[in-house]
Design an enzyme around this catalytic site. Structure first.
Site, PDB file in Angstrom:
ATOM      1  N   PHE A  70      35.824  36.411  33.441  1.00 56.04           N
ATOM      2  CA  PHE A  70      35.693  35.744  32.149  1.00 56.04           C
ATOM      3  C   PHE A  70      36.472  36.469  31.052  1.00 56.04           C
ATOM      4  O   PHE A  70      36.946  35.827  30.102  1.00 56.04           O
ATOM      5  CB  PHE A  70      34.216  35.605  31.781  1.00 56.04           C
ATOM      6  CG  PHE A  70      33.554  34.458  32.470  1.00 56.04           C
ATOM      7  CD1 PHE A  70      33.627  33.179  31.964  1.00 56.04           C
ATOM      8  CD2 PHE A  70      32.875  34.641  33.668  1.00 56.04           C
ATOM      9  CE1 PHE A  70      33.041  32.111  32.599  1.00 56.04           C
ATOM     10  CE2 PHE A  70      32.277  33.586  34.322  1.00 56.04           C
ATOM     11  CZ  PHE A  70      32.368  32.312  33.789  1.00 56.04           C
ATOM     12  N   HIS A  71      36.621  37.778  31.153  1.00 50.06           N
ATOM     13  CA  HIS A  71      37.509  38.462  30.207  1.00 50.06           C
ATOM     14  C   HIS A  71      38.953  37.992  30.388  1.00 50.06           C
ATOM     15  O   HIS A  71      39.685  37.790  29.403  1.00 50.06           O
ATOM     16  CB  HIS A  71      37.423  39.979  30.402  1.00 50.06           C
ATOM     17  CG  HIS A  71      36.280  40.617  29.687  1.00 50.06           C
ATOM     18  ND1 HIS A  71      34.987  40.614  30.172  1.00 50.06           N
ATOM     19  CD2 HIS A  71      36.229  41.289  28.504  1.00 50.06           C
ATOM     20  CE1 HIS A  71      34.190  41.247  29.331  1.00 50.06           C
ATOM     21  NE2 HIS A  71      34.914  41.668  28.307  1.00 50.06           N
ATOM     22  N   GLU A  72      39.357  37.822  31.630  1.00 48.98           N
ATOM     23  CA  GLU A  72      40.707  37.339  31.894  1.00 48.98           C
ATOM     24  C   GLU A  72      40.900  35.912  31.376  1.00 48.98           C
ATOM     25  O   GLU A  72      41.940  35.585  30.789  1.00 48.98           O
ATOM     26  CB  GLU A  72      40.987  37.398  33.390  1.00 48.98           C
ATOM     27  CG  GLU A  72      42.378  36.946  33.798  1.00 48.98           C
ATOM     28  CD  GLU A  72      43.474  37.877  33.316  1.00 48.98           C
ATOM     29  OE1 GLU A  72      44.631  37.421  33.206  1.00 48.98           O
ATOM     30  OE2 GLU A  72      43.177  39.057  33.032  1.00 48.98           O
TER      31      GLU A  72
END
Length: 522
Positions: free
Chosen positions: A447-449
């Site tokens: 989700f950071h990506e």
């Protein structure tokens, strides 16, 4: 052992003088005893005066009987301890209790009575407050940064352009706004599925399959819209953040309702007859949950009594100020440094290190302002409007001794969601703790990506690798903490890797990759 403060008066002094004169006038064997009494009295008076450095502040600060009480109690306790050590009898100590206050200030009073460490020595530095030094650091920080800001403005002028504020209001960003406004369709679909499951119109397998389809569509739909539209990074990042929040809320809603159905089924079958439980699907509960500052669904939440309008207005003003401060730092400092830099993995290594270190301070300021604006101001504003009671959105992550402790403290809504819907279910299915931790970091990395790579329309997996790199850092900081038994070692390691090196490196990598892509495409 205490005495009445009224005894420490001029009349008490006169009584002592008279007693001493009577002892001196004694005859025969009593004369020697009188000399001993005078000697012991004077010695005890001198011993009592050894507490002068501790009592001076009490005498000066105490007003009336309050200050005299402290002096009398300290004198009596000190004299009593010394007398016991010398073998003097109880009646002698009682006589010493009436030692006049003037003997405390005699020149023969000992100034050094016990071993003491310097305040900044390693043995005493953590046993006292350093609020004054902290205030000094704040004053110096404000002065130094004010000078740098003035110097920067004098040298380069104001670099903030209108494009920074209007980049997300252009026509090309309107599809992203329409996509954001249409996201409530997915919670509505999840509610209909749960309502049909409550009425037993479909099997459990169908319910789970439909929830998987709904949650997957809720994250893929914004990704496709952003990739197809040439929108600004700020608009795409905002939409992706909202999409991730909706996805996590839908997962919590589906998982919690599934667990409630299983619990209600066990109650109906008599397995948990001691539990008075009823399974209910409420649209009102879902609607409140979707806007509440939490990622974990439950039927009801703690609520505050009322909305504090004055407090709410102050938080809104702070939010505007800190948002403007972030924009100023980004445009005035970060953008010029990034534009004059090179790819960290190309060219001169020393120059790349210099750029990373030069970026570390302004990026750290922006990151701290972002944390304060988002987790403290915005979430508390939302909680105040909705009267949401549980406002523990973060803990003291700045004192984290290890990397895993930081991840447990700095973002409590995500941490609670991860523990409730990922970590504990993994443990419940027999997965080891280490593997469950890796799975949690993997989901966080994905989700950071998504939140960075999709708005950049560039998948280099720098954010993903950065989060996964936290796992060896967890092992390293735990090792340092256990080896040195010192919280400062792990805390400094956390600040160094996470803020001084990691974030500036990530910014440079994505910036130059985006610039290289745009240059090759043009």
């Amino acid at each position: 052992m205490t005495i009445n403060p009224d005894s420490i008066t001029s009349s008490s002094d006169d009584n002592h003088n008279n007693n001493n004169l009577r002892r001196r006038r004694g005859s025969g064997g009593g004369g020697d005893k009188s000399v001993d009494d005078v000697t012991e009295l004077d010695s005890s008076s001198v011993d009592a005066s050894s507490s002068s450095d501790d009592l001076t502040s009490d005498v000066r600060d105490g007003s009336g009987n309050g200050g005299l009480d402290k002096v009398s109690e300290a004198v009596s306790t000190t004299v009593g301890k010394i007398s016991d050590g010398d073998g003097v009898q109880e009646e002698q100590r009682k006589a010493n209790e009436t030692t006049p206050l003037k003997y405390v200030y005699r020149a023969s009073a000992p100034a050094h009575r016990r071993n003491k460490e310097s305040p900044l020595s390693s043995a005493a530095i953590f046993k006292q407050s350093h609020a004054g030094l902290l205030n000094l650091c704040i004053v110096v920080l404000i002065a130094v940064n004010s000078r740098l800001i003035i110097e920067n403005l004098m040298k380069y002028g104001l670099l903030i352009g209108s494009g920074f504020w209007s980049s997300s209001t252009s026509v090309r960003d309107w599809p992203l706004l329409m996509c954001c406004l249409s996201l409530p369709i997915f919670p509505l679909a999840a509610f209909l599925v749960e309502k049909m499951a409550q009425k037993k119109y479909m099997t459990e397998h169908v319910v789970v399959t439909l929830h998987i389809v709904i949650t997957t569509a809720s994250i893929l739909y914004p990704v496709l819209v952003i990739l197809r539209c040439d929108s600004a990074f700020l608009s795409g990042g905002t939409l992706m953040m909202f999409a991730c929040i909706v996805w996590m809320k839908l997962v919590s809603y589906a998982h919690t309702n599934y667990d409630m159905r299983q619990l209600a089924k066990s109650v109906d079958e008599g397995e948990n007859s001691e539990i008075n439980y009823s399974y209910n699907v409420s649209f009102k509960s879902l609607a409140y949950f979707m806007v509440a500052p939490t990622l974990c669904y439950q039927l009801s939440y703690p609520r505050s009594a009322s909305i504090r309008k004055g407090w709410l207005a102050r938080q809104l003003i702070k939010l505007v100020i800190f948002t403007g401060l972030m924009g100023f730092i980004i445009e005035q400092y970060i953008n010029p440094i990034v534009r004059s830099s090179q790819h960290p993995f190309e060219g001169n290594l020393l120059y790349a290190i210099e750029r990373v270190l030069k970026l570390s301070v302004p990026i750290l300021y922006v990151w701290l302002c972002m944390f304060y604006s988002l987790f403290h101001l915005w979430l508390n504003i939302l909680a105040e409007i909705l009267r949401f009671g549980d406002r523990e959105f973060y803990k003291d992550w700045w004192n984290a001794k290890t990397i895993d402790e930081y991840w447990r403290l700095w973002n409590m809504p995500v941490h609670k969601w991860m523990v409730r819907h990922i970590y504990f279910p993994c443990l419940g299915n027999g997965i080891p703790k280490g593997v469950a931790m890796v799975i949690s970091f993997f989901i966080s990395a994905v989700f950071h990506e998504l939140c960075i790579a999709v708005p950049c329309r560039l998948f280099k997996f720098w954010a993903f690798l950065g989060i996964m790199f936290q796992i060896p850092l967890v092992i390293l900081t735990n090792f340092l903490q256990n080896k040195f038994k010192n919280s400062n070692v792990g805390n400094m390691t956390f600040w160094c890797f996470f803020c001084i090196v990691g974030q500036p490196m990530c910014v440079l990598l994505y910036y130059h990759d985006v610039m290289n892509r745009n240059g090759s495409s043009s």
